[in-house]
Each structure stands twice: as C-alpha cells, then as structure tokens.
Scaffold this motif. Structure first.
Motif, PDB file in Angstrom:
ATOM      1  N   UNK A 230       0.821  -1.220   0.000  1.00  0.00           N
ATOM      2  CA  UNK A 230       0.000   0.000   0.000  1.00  0.00           C
ATOM      3  C   UNK A 230       0.855   1.270   0.000  1.00  0.00           C
ATOM      4  N   UNK A 231       1.996   1.227   0.678  1.00  0.00           N
ATOM      5  CA  UNK A 231       2.888   2.393   0.686  1.00  0.00           C
ATOM      6  C   UNK A 231       3.456   2.662  -0.705  1.00  0.00           C
ATOM      7  N   UNK A 232       3.777   1.600  -1.427  1.00  0.00           N
ATOM      8  CA  UNK A 232       4.303   1.764  -2.785  1.00  0.00           C
ATOM      9  C   UNK A 232       3.241   2.362  -3.701  1.00  0.00           C
ATOM     10  N   UNK A 233       1.990   1.909  -3.568  1.00  0.00           N
ATOM     11  CA  UNK A 233       0.899   2.474  -4.371  1.00  0.00           C
ATOM     12  C   UNK A 233       0.669   3.937  -4.015  1.00  0.00           C
ATOM     13  N   UNK A 234       0.741   4.276  -2.744  1.00  0.00           N
ATOM     14  CA  UNK A 234       0.551   5.667  -2.316  1.00  0.00           C
ATOM     15  C   UNK A 234       1.646   6.563  -2.895  1.00  0.00           C
ATOM     16  N   UNK A 235       2.882   6.078  -2.882  1.00  0.00           N
ATOM     17  CA  UNK A 235       3.990   6.843  -3.456  1.00  0.00           C
ATOM     18  C   UNK A 235       3.809   7.004  -4.964  1.00  0.00           C
ATOM     19  N   UNK A 236       3.350   5.958  -5.637  1.00  0.00           N
ATOM     20  CA  UNK A 236       3.108   6.032  -7.075  1.00  0.00           C
ATOM     21  C   UNK A 236       2.010   7.046  -7.385  1.00  0.00           C
ATOM     22  N   UNK A 237       0.892   6.982  -6.639  1.00  0.00           N
ATOM     23  CA  UNK A 237      -0.207   7.934  -6.846  1.00  0.00           C
ATOM     24  C   UNK A 237       0.260   9.367  -6.622  1.00  0.00           C
ATOM     25  N   UNK A 238       1.128   9.566  -5.637  1.00  0.00           N
ATOM     26  CA  UNK A 238       1.666  10.896  -5.352  1.00  0.00           C
ATOM     27  C   UNK A 238       2.520  11.386  -6.524  1.00  0.00           C
ATOM     28  N   UNK A 239       3.322  10.497  -7.110  1.00  0.00           N
ATOM     29  CA  UNK A 239       4.151  10.856  -8.258  1.00  0.00           C
ATOM     30  C   UNK A 239       3.287  11.193  -9.474  1.00  0.00           C
ATOM     31  N   UNK A 240       2.212  10.423  -9.683  1.00  0.00           N
ATOM     32  CA  UNK A 240       1.294  10.696 -10.789  1.00  0.00           C
ATOM     33  C   UNK A 240       0.660  12.070 -10.603  1.00  0.00           C
ATOM     34  N   UNK A 241       0.165  12.352  -9.413  1.00  0.00           N
ATOM     35  CA  UNK A 241      -0.479  13.638  -9.146  1.00  0.00           C
ATOM     36  C   UNK A 241       0.498  14.792  -9.351  1.00  0.00           C
ATOM     37  N   UNK A 242       1.713  14.662  -8.841  1.00  0.00           N
ATOM     38  CA  UNK A 242       2.699  15.728  -8.990  1.00  0.00           C
ATOM     39  C   UNK A 242       3.030  15.977 -10.458  1.00  0.00           C
ATOM     40  N   UNK A 243       3.247  14.920 -11.212  1.00  0.00           N
ATOM     41  CA  UNK A 243       3.588  15.054 -12.618  1.00  0.00           C
ATOM     42  C   UNK A 243       2.428  15.638 -13.426  1.00  0.00           C
ATOM     43  N   UNK A 244       1.214  15.182 -13.126  1.00  0.00           N
ATOM     44  CA  UNK A 244       0.042  15.674 -13.857  1.00  0.00           C
ATOM     45  C   UNK A 244      -0.259  17.137 -13.539  1.00  0.00           C
ATOM     46  N   UNK A 245      -0.170  17.526 -12.281  1.00  0.00           N
ATOM     47  CA  UNK A 245      -0.448  18.931 -11.944  1.00  0.00           C
ATOM     48  C   UNK A 245       0.623  19.840 -12.530  1.00  0.00           C
ATOM     49  N   UNK A 246       1.854  19.364 -12.623  1.00  0.00           N
ATOM     50  CA  UNK A 246       2.922  20.161 -13.231  1.00  0.00           C
ATOM     51  C   UNK A 246       2.690  20.324 -14.736  1.00  0.00           C
ATOM     52  N   UNK A 247       2.176  19.310 -15.392  1.00  0.00           N
ATOM     53  CA  UNK A 247       1.922  19.366 -16.837  1.00  0.00           C
ATOM     54  C   UNK A 247       0.647  20.139 -17.173  1.00  0.00           C
ATOM     55  N   UNK A 248      -0.213  20.344 -16.199  1.00  0.00           N
ATOM     56  CA  UNK A 248      -1.502  20.987 -16.434  1.00  0.00           C
ATOM     57  C   UNK A 248      -1.356  22.440 -16.859  1.00  0.00           C
ATOM     58  N   UNK A 249      -2.288  22.875 -17.687  1.00  0.00           N
ATOM     59  CA  UNK A 249      -2.350  24.270 -18.109  1.00  0.00           C
ATOM     60  C   UNK A 249      -3.361  25.055 -17.271  1.00  0.00           C
ATOM     61  N   UNK A 250      -4.028  24.381 -16.345  1.00  0.00           N
ATOM     62  CA  UNK A 250      -5.035  25.016 -15.511  1.00  0.00           C
ATOM     63  C   UNK A 250      -4.406  25.652 -14.270  1.00  0.00           C
ATOM     64  N   UNK A 251      -5.073  26.653 -13.733  1.00  0.00           N
ATOM     65  CA  UNK A 251      -4.661  27.233 -12.454  1.00  0.00           C
ATOM     66  C   UNK A 251      -5.253  26.392 -11.339  1.00  0.00           C
ATOM     67  N   UNK A 252      -4.455  26.090 -10.350  1.00  0.00           N
ATOM     68  CA  UNK A 252      -4.883  25.333  -9.171  1.00  0.00           C
ATOM     69  C   UNK A 252      -5.565  24.013  -9.537  1.00  0.00           C
ATOM     70  N   UNK A 253      -4.913  23.171 -10.347  1.00  0.00           N
ATOM     71  CA  UNK A 253      -5.546  21.896 -10.726  1.00  0.00           C
ATOM     72  C   UNK A 253      -5.663  20.946  -9.542  1.00  0.00           C
ATOM     73  N   UNK A 254      -6.796  20.297  -9.464  1.00  0.00           N
ATOM     74  CA  UNK A 254      -7.075  19.308  -8.412  1.00  0.00           C
ATOM     75  C   UNK A 254      -7.546  18.025  -9.075  1.00  0.00           C
ATOM     76  N   UNK A 255      -7.203  16.870  -8.501  1.00  0.00           N
ATOM     77  CA  UNK A 255      -7.657  15.606  -9.085  1.00  0.00           C
ATOM     78  C   UNK A 255      -9.154  15.401  -8.887  1.00  0.00           C
ATOM     79  N   UNK A 256      -9.772  14.743  -9.840  1.00  0.00           N
ATOM     80  CA  UNK A 256     -11.175  14.355  -9.754  1.00  0.00           C
ATOM     81  C   UNK A 256     -11.170  12.840  -9.581  1.00  0.00           C
TER      82      UNK A 256
END
Length: 108
Positions: A23-49
């Motif tokens: 579960x810790x490995x999955x949590x770290x992976x999800x955190x990496x996905x969120x960080x990478x996606x929010x950095x690539x986003x063109x939106x202001x203050x992007x939040x996951x849905x």
C-alpha cells in the motif's frame, strides 16, 4: 533429492517476486502521478477528480482527471477539465483539455 530441493527453492523465490506492491508503494506512485500531472496541467490550481485509473501494464499508462480554472484573462476564471496520461515507463505526463466529459446538467 537435490533436484526436488532446488525446484522448491526456485518456485519460492519466484513466488516472492510475484507479490503485489505494498500500500505504501501504491501511495507513493499515486503521489508521483499527481505531482507530474499537476505540473503538466495548463489550468490554475488543478485538483484531481477521483482516483487515478490504473491501466494494464501492457498499456503502460495511468489516467487522471484534473479540474481547475483557465488562467487566460478572456476565460474569466471559467472551470476547466483536463485528462492526464502518465507514462509509467518514462515517468512523464501529458494533458489534454477534456471539458466534454461534463454532463449536460453541469454549468459551463
């Protein structure tokens, strides 16, 4: 007898490699996905849905919807939605506008 012992040892070693991620490995992976996606986003203050969608390893991607505001002045802070695809191998994210995902009863 030695062959049987070696066979059991090999199967035991392979079985331990086939265990699922922690579960810790999955949590770290999800955190990496969120960080990478929010950095690539063109939106202001992007939040996951919701949570990331995990595709089969043969596909090699994880998908995540993001919502935020369009930063362009003419958009007047209008809410937008983007689809982010995270490449598991290269650990990079790309986004595309996905406002069409909204249902017809949601305001634009």
């Amino acid at each position: 007898m030695k062959a049987a012992t070696l066979t059991v040892f090999c199967f035991t070693a392979l079985a331990s490699l086939a265990q699922a991620s922690s579960p810790d490995a999955w949590a770290a992976f999800d955190k990496a996905v969120l960080a990478s996606c929010t950095q690539a986003s063109q939106l202001s203050h992007p939040k996951p849905v919701g949570n990331p969608a995990q595709f089969d390893d043969r596909v090699g991607y994880t998908a995540l919807l993001l919502q935020g505001q369009y930063p362009q002045k003419h958009m007047k802070g209008q809410q937008g939605t983007e689809l982010c695809l995270y490449n598991k191998k290269s650990r990079t994210a790309v986004v595309t506008e996905w406002d069409s995902i909204r249902s017809s009863d949601q305001p634009r």
